[in-house]
Design a protein around this motif. Structure first.
Motif, short mmCIF file in Angstrom:
data_model
loop_
_atom_site.label_atom_id
_atom_site.label_comp_id
_atom_site.label_asym_id
_atom_site.label_seq_id
_atom_site.Cartn_x
_atom_site.Cartn_y
_atom_site.Cartn_z
N GLU A 281 127.56 6.68 48.33
CA GLU A 281 128.26 5.17 48.59
C GLU A 281 129.54 5.34 49.35
OE1 GLU A 281 128.97 3.01 44.79
OE2 GLU A 281 126.95 3.51 44.22
N GLU A 282 130.16 6.20 49.17
CA GLU A 282 131.50 6.56 50.11
C GLU A 282 131.21 6.92 51.45
OE1 GLU A 282 134.05 9.32 48.34
OE2 GLU A 282 134.23 8.41 46.30
N VAL A 283 130.17 7.86 51.34
CA VAL A 283 129.74 8.26 53.01
C VAL A 283 129.08 6.85 53.77
CG1 VAL A 283 127.92 9.48 54.27
CG2 VAL A 283 129.56 10.55 52.35
N LEU A 284 128.35 6.34 52.87
CA LEU A 284 127.86 5.02 53.67
C LEU A 284 128.76 4.05 53.79
CD1 LEU A 284 124.38 4.17 51.71
CD2 LEU A 284 124.71 4.81 54.05
N ASN A 285 129.72 3.82 53.22
CA ASN A 285 130.85 2.66 53.54
C ASN A 285 131.60 3.39 54.89
OD1 ASN A 285 130.33 1.22 51.46
ND2 ASN A 285 131.61 2.18 50.01
N ARG A 286 131.68 4.76 54.76
CA ARG A 286 132.43 5.49 55.97
C ARG A 286 131.55 5.15 57.21
NH1 ARG A 286 136.40 6.10 59.23
NH2 ARG A 286 136.33 8.18 60.25
N ILE A 287 130.25 5.30 57.29
CA ILE A 287 129.25 5.15 58.36
C ILE A 287 129.31 3.55 58.75
CG2 ILE A 287 126.86 4.85 58.88
CD1 ILE A 287 126.30 7.35 56.94
N ASP A 288 129.39 2.76 57.65
CA ASP A 288 129.37 1.25 58.24
C ASP A 288 130.78 1.04 58.79
OD1 ASP A 288 127.09 0.68 56.83
OD2 ASP A 288 128.19 0.09 54.89
N ASP A 289 131.95 1.60 58.40
CA ASP A 289 133.38 1.65 59.19
C ASP A 289 133.20 1.94 60.56
OD1 ASP A 289 134.25 0.27 56.93
OD2 ASP A 289 135.32 1.99 56.19
N LEU A 290 132.52 3.27 60.71
CA LEU A 290 132.51 3.90 61.85
C LEU A 290 131.54 3.21 62.97
CD1 LEU A 290 132.25 7.61 60.69
CD2 LEU A 290 134.03 6.54 62.14
N GLU A 291 130.46 2.44 62.46
CA GLU A 291 129.64 1.89 63.16
C GLU A 291 130.35 0.40 64.02
OE1 GLU A 291 125.22 2.87 61.64
OE2 GLU A 291 126.04 1.25 60.89
N SER A 292 131.31 -0.29 62.81
CA SER A 292 131.98 -1.22 63.21
C SER A 292 132.88 -0.87 64.66
CB SER A 292 132.61 -1.87 62.16
OG SER A 292 131.60 -2.52 61.37
N GLU A 293 133.56 0.48 64.42
CA GLU A 293 134.52 0.89 65.25
C GLU A 293 133.90 1.10 66.51
OE1 GLU A 293 136.64 5.23 64.94
OE2 GLU A 293 137.29 3.95 62.90
N TRP A 294 132.70 1.81 66.49
CA TRP A 294 131.79 1.97 67.54
C TRP A 294 131.78 0.69 68.40
CZ3 TRP A 294 127.01 0.02 68.74
CH2 TRP A 294 126.32 0.69 70.03
N GLU A 295 131.41 -0.35 67.84
CA GLU A 295 131.23 -1.73 68.33
C GLU A 295 132.39 -2.23 69.25
OE1 GLU A 295 129.71 -4.76 65.74
OE2 GLU A 295 128.26 -3.52 65.10
#
Length: 163
Positions: A114-128
């Motif tokens: 769950e922590e890794v997926l939350n980090r992935i979500d954050d990084l995808e938003s950052e990438w946008e």
């Protein structure tokens, strides 16, 4: 000075452009994660999150009950289990080999997953933000997604294999 690939990109079809954009997002995310994950592992981890939702779990159970348990089915079953086991070795998922829901096995996210997926979500938003996706772009993407969704939805609906 213009980017050396500007002309090539200007002449690409939509499919090629989408591939470049997806590769950029995955590269951005993978380079910034504290754990090494292949692109396919990220996709599978997201799939585990989706399959934990009651609607999707119930659908998987119904599909499993009616699926023809052919040799090909069993090959796919084993292949997916091996992929989930790799995520389990990284402590991202937990595999229940004897679930009470009738499936041959079931996976759930661990707290680390769950922590890794939350980090992935954050990084995808950052990438946008890095690639300057704005509200107008999002509106276009939403329209494209809605127009495209039915193709994959129909395919998944017709599949015999739900893992």
């Amino acid at each position: 000075m213009a980017h050396p690939h500007s002309e090539s990109i200007r002449n690409m079809n939509a499919s090629s452009l989408i591939s470049i954009i997806e590769e950029s997002k995955l590269t951005y995310v993978r380079e910034r994660l504290d754990i090494h994950l292949h692109a396919s592992e990220i996709k599978l981890l997201k799939q585990v999150r989706k399959h934990e939702k009651p609607h999707h779990k119930n659908l998987r159970i119904k599909r499993y009950e009616t699926a023809e348990k052919s040799e090909l089915f069993n090959i796919h079953l084993d292949l997916y289990l091996k992929r989930y086991e790799k995520l389990a070795k990284k402590e991202l998922v937990e595999i229940d080999m004897d679930p009470e829901n009738g499936l041959p096995y079931d996976c759930s996210l661990s707290s680390k997953g769950e922590e890794v997926l939350n980090r992935i979500d954050d990084l995808e938003s950052e990438w946008e933000k890095v690639v300057h996706i704005d509200d107008a772009d999002l509106d276009h993407f939403r329209r494209l997604a809605l127009d495209s969704f039915q193709i994959s939805y129909n395919h998944k609906k017709n599949q015999d294999f739900i893992f």
